[in-house]
Design an enzyme around this catalytic site. Structure first.
Site, mmCIF file in Angstrom:
data_model
loop_
_atom_site.group_PDB
_atom_site.id
_atom_site.type_symbol
_atom_site.label_atom_id
_atom_site.label_comp_id
_atom_site.label_asym_id
_atom_site.label_seq_id
_atom_site.Cartn_x
_atom_site.Cartn_y
_atom_site.Cartn_z
ATOM 1 N N LYS A 91 0.724 -1.373 -0.044
ATOM 2 C CA LYS A 91 -0.059 -0.147 -0.251
ATOM 3 C C LYS A 91 0.830 1.138 -0.152
ATOM 4 C CE LYS A 91 -4.176 -2.048 0.175
ATOM 5 N NZ LYS A 91 -5.080 -1.627 -0.893
ATOM 6 N N GLU A 141 -10.315 5.663 2.848
ATOM 7 C CA GLU A 141 -10.776 4.621 3.398
ATOM 8 C C GLU A 141 -10.060 3.381 3.594
ATOM 9 O OE1 GLU A 141 -10.497 5.004 0.199
ATOM 10 O OE2 GLU A 141 -9.649 3.053 -0.230
ATOM 11 N N SER A 175 1.814 -9.646 -0.747
ATOM 12 C CA SER A 175 1.597 -8.064 -0.773
ATOM 13 C C SER A 175 1.487 -7.501 0.784
ATOM 14 C CB SER A 175 0.101 -7.731 -1.210
ATOM 15 O OG SER A 175 -0.739 -8.649 -0.523
#
Lengths: 273, 395
Positions: B85, B107, B374
């Site tokens: 991210k 969000e 990830s």
């Protein structure tokens, strides 16, 4: 002359346009309440089909959507509801809907069924003017008017395009934000209505945050052709969950007060605009 | 807008009019700065010195022996913040800064995007608000705490199921009222144009590096590349490096939850239908009337009824295929993988690993697979413990 033009030209004041979520809190009670609003002097109705994810709406209408969904309202039942209203009294009905509901029903088929039910116009809350044809073309084919939104941050060039694509009225959002009651009327209303009036002769109706007869009066004095009142009305339903009679009384009284507060159209109003 | 952000019939920007000027402003800024030498210099420095790029491509030897073919892991879990991210939040955060914005909103589902946004908010000294479903606030408590420590305000969203979908609804609502000074740092390769394009762009280093590293380590391209898909940002990041290599199979793995025969899953591309939600035309989990369905998945980061529109396009064109694995398989793989490789994988990433476990005996031994790891699984320990307590027997 389309139903809106005929309605606006007949009135010597701004049109009173209450908003309801169809089926809130249940099909039958909702039907009684909307009929009461018609009896209380609504000139046009704005009706919404409940959606699970209404991002343009604030908490009050979001809760109304969820109540109506819980009551089992579907787009097909919403059309039945509209048929019952127009059978009760012919009144222009603008539909507010989120796009996914149309896509699943089939946009063209839905708009034709809506027209057959007595509907007048369609406004898709999450469809901008850039994709206007996705709705404008099938709406025209069905014999419906189009309504698009203008907001305080919309530049003039877009306002012109919005006016071009609109055949019904321009739904003018009074503030930056979602639907919901506000203490004071946004100071963005007057400049936006004035800009629109300079750019187009399409009718301009103002919604979002109009919560009192005084707000409605101010909007009308700013030159609006109609005032759309949603959250304040829907709140009357939320406030008396087990008392449909009280909902009806409160809505009737409120709409009568708003209607009485709307000033006659005339030179003063025009100057103010 | 300059471009309409379509991937075939998918994408677009289906949003209320009030958001259009903000999206146009972001699109224009992205076009202006994406190749700007100063912007690139700043971003690359942040990627390298702050986030820890490039991440390694690691040959998972024991796991490879277990499944019977070669598995490489793209180690996005080693990045600052513990997940891929940060690539996107550094990119969009820097873009917001170049645009002169002072406030960020985001969000979050699992909290990884919220955490990565909070990191960037702190780094750039920007006021940051994170919208997070109340259910997720409860199940991802560690990340909530971290976000607060970094100075972000976490706003629990009670509506709906209290998950990512509801957090996006509320963030969009907040943004409509604050578009003038607030940058919405969207977390996944979904939402209205230009976000799917922007998020993919900032996640592309994953695929670029993985391709190059595989050529160096294995001497050839992989046979398949797999990644988990919720909204799909880590998957589109790694897939992007191989889109022009038709011999490389691309496999996205969705959250099968309690099974596709139930309604308790979030396998949007496997079982969904096309519709419009959160600004994009894409695959959705919805009922026959178009109401969005509740979803359920052990991994909060995948628990979303939509998917990025580019994935919808890759499915439709057949360039990628999408499968799902269930919660129980994910838990089995979490334990297996942790003990074999000494790495606690995020439950999201574990979906991709679980699908590889399922391929045991089905793929030739000379197969080379890359899985995008990830994120790391520290945040998920309470969930794992809740489902499979470490009793004396399991120890």
């Amino acid at each position: 002359m389309n139903p809106y033009q005929s309605c606006f030209s007949k009135l010597n004041r701004a049109a009173l346009i209450p908003f309801f979520v169809i089926g809130d809190p249940s099909y039958d009670i909702s039907l009684q309440l909307v009929k009461a609003a018609v009896d209380a002097g609504a000139d046009i109705l704005e009706l919404g089909i409940p959606f699970s994810d209404p991002v343009a709406d604030g908490p009050t209408i979001q809760k109304a959507d969820l109540r109506a969904l819980k009551a089992g309202i579907t787009p097909a039942k919403a059309l039945q509801f509209i048929r019952e209203i127009t059978a009760y009294k012919p009144i222009p009905i603008g539909l507010l809907v989120y796009y996914n509901l149309l896509v699943q029903y089939g946009t063209e088929r839905f708009l034709q069924d809506f027209k057959k039910a007595g509907g007048t116009s369609v406004l898709v809350a999450d469809l901008s003017i850039d994709d206007a044809d996705e709705i404008a073309i099938p709406a025209k084919k069905a014999g419906l008017e189009t309504v698009f939104m203008a907001t305080p941050n919309t530049p003039d060039e877009r306002l012109r395009r919005i006016a071009e694509k609109t055949t019904g009225f321009i739904y003018t959002v009074s503030l930056l934000g979602t639907t919901g009651e506000r203490q004071a009327l946004s100071n963005a209303v007057r400049p936006l209505v004035a800009r629109l009036k300079r750019l187009t002769d399409k009718p301009v109706c103002v919604g979002f945050g109009i919560s009192t007869p005084q707000h409605a009066c101010e909007v009308a004095r700013a030159g609006a052709d109609g005032v759309i009142i949603g959250s304040r009305i829907v709140k009357f339903i939320e406030e008396a969950p087990d008392n449909p009679e009280k909902m009806r009384e409160n809505i009737t009284r409120f709409l009568s007060e708003v209607r009485a507060a709307l000033p006659p159209k005339g030179p003063t109003a025009k100057t103010d605009a | 807008m300059k471009s309409k952000g379509r991937f075939g019939p998918f994408g677009g920007y289906y949003v209320p009019e009030v958001l259009i000027p903000a999206l146009e402003e972001i699109e224009a800024a992205f076009e202006q700065f994406r190749e700007d030498p100063n912007f690139l210099k700043d971003l690359n420095a942040l990627y390298t010195d702050y986030a820890g790029r490039p991440t390694p491509l690691y040959h998972a030897r024991r796991f490879s022996e277990e499944v019977g073919f070669t598995v490489y892991l793209k180690r996005e879990d080693l990045l600052h913040g513990g997940a891929h991210k940060i690539n996107n939040t550094l990119g969009q955060g820097l873009l917001a800064r170049y645009m002169g914005k002072t406030k960020l909103i985001a969000e979050t589902g699992a909290g990884q995007h919220g955490l990565a946004t909070a990191i960037v908010g702190a780094l750039f000294g920007m006021e940051t608000k994170i919208f997070m479903g109340a259910t997720d606030v409860a199940r991802q408590n560690v990340n909530v705490h971290k976000m607060k420590l970094l100075g972000a305000e976490v706003i629990p969203v009670e509506g709906g199921t209290g998950t990512l979908k509801d957090a996006i609804n509320e963030a969009l609502r907040y943004w409509t009222a604050h578009v003038e000074d607030t940058f919405y740092l969207f977390g996944t390769a979904g939402g209205p144009h230009p976000y799917p394009t922007i998020v993919r762009h900032f996640q592309e280093p994953i695929g670029r590096e993985a391709r190059q590293q595989c050529l160096e380590k294995a001497g050839r391209l992989p046979d398949l590349v797999t990644a988990c898909v919720g909204g799909g940002s880590n998957a589109i990041g790694i897939f992007s490096g191989f889109l022009n290599d038709p011999q490389v199979q691309l496999v996205g793995v969705e959250g099968g939850g309690k099974g596709l025969h139930t309604t308790q899953h979030c396998a949007t591309l496997c079982t969904g239908t096309v519709g419009v939600l959160h600004g994009a035309r894409t695959y959705l989990l919805q009922d026959e009337n178009g109401q969005i369905r509740d979803t359920e998945c052990i991994s909060a980061g995948l628990d979303y009824p939509g998917v990025g529109p580019e994935h919808a396009y890759l499915k439709e064109t057949g360039r990628a295929r999408y499968v799902s694995v269930c919660d129980e398989e994910v838990l089995d793989t979490f334990f297996l993988f942790s003990r074999m490789e000494g790495i606690l994988p995020a439950l999201e990433s574990t979906h991709a690993l679980a699908w590889l476990v399922r391929q045991k005996g089905l793929l030739p031994p000379d197969t080379i697979a890359i899985a995008n790891l990830s994120g790391r699984g520290d945040k998920d320990i309470d969930i794992v413990e809740h489902h499979r307590p470490l009793t004396a027997r399991s120890l």
